[in-house]
Scaffold this active site. Sequence first.
Site, PDB file in Angstrom:
ATOM      1  N   GLU A 285       0.864  -1.132   0.142  1.00 41.84           N
ATOM      2  CA  GLU A 285       0.168  -0.088   0.099  1.00 41.84           C
ATOM      3  C   GLU A 285       0.842   1.264  -0.098  1.00 41.84           C
ATOM      4  OE1 GLU A 285      -2.693   2.125  -0.901  1.00 41.84           O
ATOM      5  OE2 GLU A 285      -3.668   0.411  -0.197  1.00 41.84           O
ATOM      6  N   ASP A 289       1.319   4.519  -2.685  1.00 40.31           N
ATOM      7  CA  ASP A 289       0.983   5.673  -2.465  1.00 40.31           C
ATOM      8  C   ASP A 289       2.103   6.428  -2.896  1.00 40.31           C
ATOM      9  OD1 ASP A 289      -1.446   4.788  -1.362  1.00 40.31           O
ATOM     10  OD2 ASP A 289      -0.971   5.133   0.695  1.00 40.31           O
ATOM     11  N   SER A 553      -7.245   3.040  -3.203  1.00 38.95           N
ATOM     12  CA  SER A 553      -6.248   3.525  -2.499  1.00 38.95           C
ATOM     13  C   SER A 553      -5.377   3.893  -3.539  1.00 38.95           C
ATOM     14  CB  SER A 553      -5.299   2.243  -1.880  1.00 38.95           C
ATOM     15  OG  SER A 553      -5.112   1.229  -2.640  1.00 38.95           O
TER      16      SER A 553
END
Length: 633
Positions: A285, A289, A553
């Site tokens: 994750e 990002d 996300s």
Amino acid sequence: MTAQSRTRRRLLSATTALAMACAAPIAAHAAAVSSGAIKADDVDIGNPIAQTVYLSLRNESGAEAYARAVQTPGPQFHKFLTREEFVKRFAPTDADIAKVESALTQLGYTIDSVFPNHLAIQVIAPAGTTEAALGVKLKRMTVNGRTGMVPTGVPTLPASIRDLVRGVGGLNTLHLAHPLKRSSAIAGQATTTKFVAGATLTGGKPGSYLPQDFATRYNVNPIYANGFTGRGATIGIITLANFYPSDAYTFWKAAGLTVDQNRITTVNVDGGTAIAPSDALGEGETDIDVEQSGGLAPGANLRVYVAPNQTNANFVDAAEAAASENIADTVSISWGQPELDYFAEPSQNVAASTYIMDAFHDVFLEMGIQGQSVYVATGDSGAYDTVRGCPNSGTPSASAPVCNAPYAVDSPANDPAVTGAGGTTLPVTLKLTSGAVLTVAQEQAWSWNYIYQQTAAQGHPIALAYLFSTGDGGGVSSYFKKPYYQVGVSGITTTKPGQSFTEDTGSGPQTLVTLPAKFAGRNLPDMSADADPETGYQFLEEGSIVTFEGGTSFVAPQLNGVTALAVQGTGGRVGLMNNIAYGLGDAATDDITAGDNWGYTGKTGYDNAAGLGVLNATKLANALLTLKSLYGR
């Protein structure tokens, strides 16, 4: 040592207009832990527990009003405050902090640190002292394969400081946030290939899109053509898993982007966390990002706030750090958990913890007042946010309960002071090994409902339980009221009637929470972009290329990166984007009128499937430049 002079020892590190956030009435049906339910053991009374005491704003109504004013075209438009100015006008005073510290010390707590924004005090106390001080019992329980600590009963502080304190975080290690990314349903798992040093990443295909593909799709390229790369801006990432910055540098180079090799700074909050192999803690994750936001703004610096995912305090503490530093101009968050997690867990005799959402709101309010834009992924469980955390099928047991699927949204995307990032599916034709052919003719709101319907229609059905309810998070908060920027907007809805959350641990369904019907709550999402793994992206994790990856996300950091371009282009921060986006409508976004997120469908204007529509970066940038020319900021 005074609160003013105390430094953050345990924190190793160094928008925004919105409506009054008042709680909706949530009915929780209490039930004690029974012998046939989840096993609960007492926590060792000598076990030291790090906790964070979240303080209430001193002038909450004033902060709400100012946050709205700085995002409303007029005399105060974009007159953002420094952290020191925010503290002076809205935060608890030094005297307030000293009063809380004194009371906590008398209860047996050791004061560790105070955040510079005056909104949180970090403390330590043994479990037994904590239980006595707060009037709770601390229990260890195992649910869905995870063992953690939870407080039973309602924590109570002395009356002398009750009005100064939101609540105490750090007592719950069971119900935690998770990364909001998804892998392909059709391939079963995302494809992973070892990256060859010096290789070039090739995008342009569904499942292998790069930041440049996003830039082409969502009209970012004209901004680049004017020479803007995010230079001088700082991107903030709030995350609960550490990562290898080398992966990001390798990704950008392989994608053909030229970047400063010292652009990433990692800020460890609450001690940070180690990097776990095989994405065990959510490392992928953080890779997503950083790579996405930094890829869209190759000239910007990045500041990555890494907190452990061990207690319900760590997540908020990471936001407190980003606000207290006030270095990041724009911030994104790609972690979350169901809003319902905070209402109650009566089957485990666990008290409500809505004060965590209140603490988040205070810090997001501060960030908006300081001009920091905040983007939060709305989740990947469609209109039924609890499905991801608690399966709605299978054989129920005490350690693996089965839940129903009420209409619900994700937190902290539910907060009115952030921009909720939703997701879409891009036009595509996919040929499956079964012989089925999936066709998406136009960009539409994302759910895997189209996979279910089209494979069934062609005689090659994929089980509904496998696909439901994956899609972009959207719906209506049962906690935060409708913010001012959604008042009068066509398509804004209220909560569904007849909704309750039930859990079956093996002895039949038990109602945990009854949700309010037709509550005029904050609507999600705000704006969207491609999030379907089937039309998704590639990223680099620990030297391997992962393809066919998606989730909201991706969208949050993508909006984060585009905002960094706007910061450079307009010569300053732009704060919460919502007031501008809702005010401009299709002058800033492109409408999405097809698809669904299982519970809501895309339609003309605002909807709970895709929000206002998808980002049109050039439209939005031009609107910001127009406002700057009118108001000089």
